[in-house]
Design a protein around this motif. Structure first.
Motif, PDB file in Angstrom:
ATOM      1  N   ARG A   1       6.563   0.623  -6.846  1.00 41.95           N
ATOM      2  CA  ARG A   1       7.040  -0.181  -5.586  1.00 41.95           C
ATOM      3  C   ARG A   1       6.528   0.642  -4.331  1.00 41.95           C
ATOM      4  O   ARG A   1       6.083   0.013  -3.379  1.00 41.95           O
ATOM      5  CB  ARG A   1       8.505  -0.236  -5.564  1.00 41.95           C
ATOM      6  CG  ARG A   1       9.236  -0.668  -4.386  1.00 41.95           C
ATOM      7  CD  ARG A   1       8.557  -2.499  -4.154  1.00 41.95           C
ATOM      8  NE  ARG A   1       9.115  -3.272  -5.026  1.00 41.95           N
ATOM      9  CZ  ARG A   1      10.180  -3.838  -5.006  1.00 41.95           C
ATOM     10  NH1 ARG A   1      10.995  -3.763  -4.311  1.00 41.95           N
ATOM     11  NH2 ARG A   1      10.422  -4.810  -6.090  1.00 41.95           N
ATOM     12  N   SER A   2       6.508   1.722  -4.597  1.00 45.11           N
ATOM     13  CA  SER A   2       5.949   2.559  -3.395  1.00 45.11           C
ATOM     14  C   SER A   2       4.593   2.308  -3.034  1.00 45.11           C
ATOM     15  O   SER A   2       3.898   2.145  -1.702  1.00 45.11           O
ATOM     16  CB  SER A   2       6.213   4.108  -3.655  1.00 45.11           C
ATOM     17  OG  SER A   2       5.775   4.885  -2.580  1.00 45.11           O
TER      18      SER A   2
ATOM     19  N   THR B   1       9.281   3.156 -11.852  1.00 46.17           N
ATOM     20  CA  THR B   1       9.521   1.907 -10.912  1.00 46.17           C
ATOM     21  C   THR B   1       9.387   2.144  -9.337  1.00 46.17           C
ATOM     22  O   THR B   1       8.857   1.308  -8.753  1.00 46.17           O
ATOM     23  CB  THR B   1      10.926   1.254 -11.260  1.00 46.17           C
ATOM     24  OG1 THR B   1      11.299   1.545 -12.700  1.00 46.17           O
ATOM     25  CG2 THR B   1      11.297  -0.141 -10.431  1.00 46.17           C
ATOM     26  N   ILE B   2       9.848   3.234  -8.787  1.00 45.87           N
ATOM     27  CA  ILE B   2       9.697   3.599  -7.473  1.00 45.87           C
ATOM     28  C   ILE B   2       8.479   4.019  -6.984  1.00 45.87           C
ATOM     29  O   ILE B   2       7.856   3.497  -6.093  1.00 45.87           O
ATOM     30  CB  ILE B   2      10.644   5.057  -7.228  1.00 45.87           C
ATOM     31  CG1 ILE B   2      12.231   4.505  -7.438  1.00 45.87           C
ATOM     32  CG2 ILE B   2      10.409   5.270  -5.741  1.00 45.87           C
ATOM     33  CD1 ILE B   2      13.265   5.678  -7.419  1.00 45.87           C
ATOM     34  N   ASN B   3       7.339   4.634  -8.177  1.00 44.19           N
ATOM     35  CA  ASN B   3       6.243   4.824  -7.928  1.00 44.19           C
ATOM     36  C   ASN B   3       5.545   3.588  -7.554  1.00 44.19           C
ATOM     37  O   ASN B   3       4.751   3.454  -6.662  1.00 44.19           O
ATOM     38  CB  ASN B   3       5.403   5.345  -9.193  1.00 44.19           C
ATOM     39  CG  ASN B   3       6.135   6.942  -9.182  1.00 44.19           C
ATOM     40  OD1 ASN B   3       6.567   7.531  -8.304  1.00 44.19           O
ATOM     41  ND2 ASN B   3       5.782   7.575 -10.463  1.00 44.19           N
TER      42      ASN B   3
END
Lengths: 211, 113
Positions: free
Chosen positions: B90-91, B86-88
């Protein structure tokens, strides 16, 4: 593509990249926005923390505590008995000082603090920790060869002075009470606080300079 | 200055990068809100530090903050719905938003979607 065009393209490329935050900065921004959307943290909380620890909260708080301990024997006794409780007299209690312990330097003893696991530190009274405190070199060597490491900080200890190293944890943090310099007995609390350095409260400085 | 030991050459307690401060702010905020405990944070950060040392990463503040970010991501994966994938994702959206926004204008997430 002509040379001119290549240069122009390179400049545009460099400009775009200078505008684009670094990969870890983007990841922090990403996780922050995800947490804010889920209501798990607020932007205001993050901004207030960053502002406080970048500007307001520094070792001055710890210096005030030590200066009062020098001047007021009753306060010093309370500080040594229960530092977490004693610093409430200043309103300095906060994150990471729930179980604060004060240790006192004497003519026979020198104290220094480390966190061998990571970087636990009483930051609500000492501000952010210095880079060396977080380094692998300090964390491993201060326990193994404390006198040698202290000498590298300029603290040369004769053999008759015992060295005690205190290993911090998430729940147990320390502040060193350095010795009051001779000749400052008539000084006010504020004058004394100005002498007290952050490193003296971690234990990597022993003598305080009287200007 | 040239005679200072490596320790005293690294005596600064100032954040070099805004994200260094933000990663600690988020971690401390989540300890306060109870998502994970101070002990869990210390253990996760300690684990990252240990791995960095095993891999002989440079003993610098930058390495420390990379460890702090990795520890935070690990704890989020374990304790919330915010995992690394999820962070990948969004990043990458933020990266596109920065590249699509003219310099000087506020960067909005929508610009990268």
């Amino acid at each position: 593509m002509s040379t001119f065009d290549s240069d122009a393209a390179a400049k545009v490329h460099a400009h775009l990249h200078s505008h684009l935050p670094s990969e870890p900065a983007l990841r922090v921004k990403a996780l922050e926005s995800l947490l804010v959307e889920r209501g798990m943290i607020s932007t205001e909380t993050i901004d207030a923390w960053v502002e406080a620890y970048s500007e307001e909260i520094g070792p001055k708080r710890g210096a005030q505590v030590v200066a009062r301990a020098w001047l007021d024997a009753g306060f010093k006794a309370r500080l040594l008995k229960n530092a977490a409780e004693a610093i409430k007299e200043f309103g300095f209690e906060g994150n990471a000082t729930g179980h604060l312990i004060a240790v006192e330097n004497t003519d026979q003893t020198h104290n220094a603090v480390v966190c061998t696991l990571c970087s636990c530190y009483p930051f609500s009274i000492l501000g952010m920790s210095p880079s060396w405190y977080k380094s692998a070199a300090y964390r491993s060597r201060i326990v193994r060869e404390p006198r040698k490491v202290l000498a590298e900080f300029g603290v040369e200890l004769p053999d008759e002075i015992a060295v005690k190293i205190w290993d911090s944890t998430a729940e147990l943090r320390y502040i060193v009470i350095p010795q009051q310099p001779k000749g400052t007995e008539s000084w006010t609390e504020d004058q004394l606080a100005a002498l007290i350095t952050r490193n003296s409260m971690i234990g990597t400085q022993r003598e305080l300079a009287v200007s | 200055m040239k005679n200072l030991s490596p320790f005293l050459k690294n005596d600064s307690a100032v954040f070099d990068q805004p994200w260094h401060a933000q990663v600690l702010a988020v971690a401390d905020g989540l300890v306060q809100s109870g998502l994970f405990s101070a002990n869990q944070w210390a253990a996760a950060l300690g684990q990252q530090r240990h791995e960095a040392e095993t891999q002989q990463k440079p003993d610098t503040a930058e390495t420390y903050y990379h460890c702090a970010l990795a520890a935070l991501e690990t704890l989020l994966s374990q304790n919330s719905g915010v995992d690394r994938a999820t962070i990948n994702q969004r990043s990458a959206i933020w990266a596109r938003a920065y590249l699509a926004t003219p310099h000087g204008q506020p960067v909005l997430l929508e610009a990268g979607e």
